[in-house]
Design a protein around this motif. Structure first.
Motif, PDB file in Angstrom:
ATOM      1  N   ARG A  62       0.864  -1.187   0.000  1.00 14.01           N
ATOM      2  CA  ARG A  62       0.000   0.000   0.000  1.00 14.01           C
ATOM      3  C   ARG A  62       0.898   1.234   0.000  1.00 14.01           C
ATOM      4  NH1 ARG A  62      -3.790  -0.883   5.096  1.00 14.01           N
ATOM      5  NH2 ARG A  62      -1.726  -0.899   6.029  1.00 14.01           N
ATOM      6  N   TYR A  64       0.687   5.263   0.538  1.00 23.05           N
ATOM      7  CA  TYR A  64      -0.110   6.421   0.956  1.00 23.05           C
ATOM      8  C   TYR A  64       0.632   7.690   0.544  1.00 23.05           C
ATOM      9  CZ  TYR A  64      -2.862   3.346   3.943  1.00 23.05           C
ATOM     10  OH  TYR A  64      -3.680   2.357   4.411  1.00 23.05           O
ATOM     11  N   LEU A  86      -4.510   6.669  -1.598  1.00 19.12           N
ATOM     12  CA  LEU A  86      -3.991   5.324  -1.354  1.00 19.12           C
ATOM     13  C   LEU A  86      -3.783   4.628  -2.684  1.00 19.12           C
ATOM     14  CD1 LEU A  86      -3.317   2.799   0.336  1.00 19.12           C
ATOM     15  CD2 LEU A  86      -5.779   2.349   0.444  1.00 19.12           C
ATOM     16  N   SER A 100      -8.369   8.662   0.111  1.00 21.42           N
ATOM     17  CA  SER A 100      -8.210   8.136   1.449  1.00 21.42           C
ATOM     18  C   SER A 100      -8.176   9.325   2.415  1.00 21.42           C
ATOM     19  CB  SER A 100      -6.923   7.315   1.538  1.00 21.42           C
ATOM     20  OG  SER A 100      -6.833   6.629   2.764  1.00 21.42           O
ATOM     21  N   SER A 101      -7.762   9.102   3.641  1.00 27.38           N
ATOM     22  CA  SER A 101      -7.626  10.192   4.605  1.00 27.38           C
ATOM     23  C   SER A 101      -6.540   9.832   5.606  1.00 27.38           C
ATOM     24  CB  SER A 101      -8.945  10.450   5.327  1.00 27.38           C
ATOM     25  OG  SER A 101      -9.165   9.468   6.312  1.00 27.38           O
ATOM     26  N   ASP A 104      -6.877   6.816   7.841  1.00 28.23           N
ATOM     27  CA  ASP A 104      -6.601   5.474   7.333  1.00 28.23           C
ATOM     28  C   ASP A 104      -5.119   5.116   7.329  1.00 28.23           C
ATOM     29  OD1 ASP A 104      -9.327   5.168   6.820  1.00 28.23           O
ATOM     30  OD2 ASP A 104      -9.129   6.006   4.803  1.00 28.23           O
TER      31      ASP A 104
END
Length: 143
Positions: A62, A64, A86, A100-101, A104
Motif C-alpha cells: 500500500r 499512501y 492510497l 483516502s484520509s 486510514d
C-alpha cells in the motif's frame, strides 16, 4: 520484501588513494553494445498470472501519498486540508489510486496526531507491505 543484499565492504580512504595512485590503466566504462530495449506493457498489469496466494505479498503493498495540514484561523475555526490518496495493486498487478484520509494511515507513520487544532503541515509518501512470510514492513519519506 524479505530479501538480503550483502554489499562488499567499502575501501578505507587510504586504500582508495593507493588504488587510484597505482592503478596501471584507467577504468572507464564504455558500452560496447547498443542499449537493451525492454518492451513496456500498455495494459498496466502483470504479464503473468499472479492471482494465486503465492503473490499475496504484491497485493499487500500500500502506498499512501499524504498531504495534510490544519491550522486555526483568526475566528477560532479549525481549517483542515486532507488530500491523502492510497495506491494499491489488484489481483493481476493492476495499480490504482483511491481517495483516502489521514485516519486510514497506519499508526506506525510519523504523521502527527491531528488533535485539537494545533498547526500541522505534513507531506510524505508512506509505503507498507507484508512479505512472503507475512512479516510487516514499512518506509516513509517526508518531503
Amino acid at each position: 520484501m524479505g530479501v538480503l543484499f550483502s554489499a562488499p565492504a567499502p575501501l578505507s580512504p587510504m586504500e582508495r588513494l593507493y588504488d587510484i595512485a597505482f592503478r596501471t590503466e584507467p577504468q572507464i566504462s564504455v558500452p560496447q553494445d547498443p542499449p537493451l530495449v525492454v518492451p513496456v506493457q500498455a495494459d498496466e498489469q502483470a504479464d503473468i498470472d499472479i492471482s494465486g496466494d503465492a503473490f499475496d505479498f504484491v497485493r499487500s503493498i500500500r502506498v499512501y501519498h499524504i498531504q495534510f495540514s490544519q491550522h486555526e484561523n483568526r475566528d477560532g475555526d479549525c481549517n483542515r486540508y486532507d488530500s491523502t490518496r492510497l495506491g494499491s495493486y489488484g489481483v493481476q498487478g493492476d495499480y490504482r489510486w483511491t481517495r483516502s484520509s489521514v485516519a486510514d494511515v497506519p499508526p506506525v507513520s510519523q504523521l502527527p496526531e491531528p488533535v485539537h487544532c494545533r498547526s500541522i503541515s505534513y507531506r510524505s509518501v508512506f509505503v507498507d507491505w507484508r512479505d512472503h512470510e507475512g512479516n510487516y514492513g514499512f518506509e516513509e519519506v517526508r518531503y
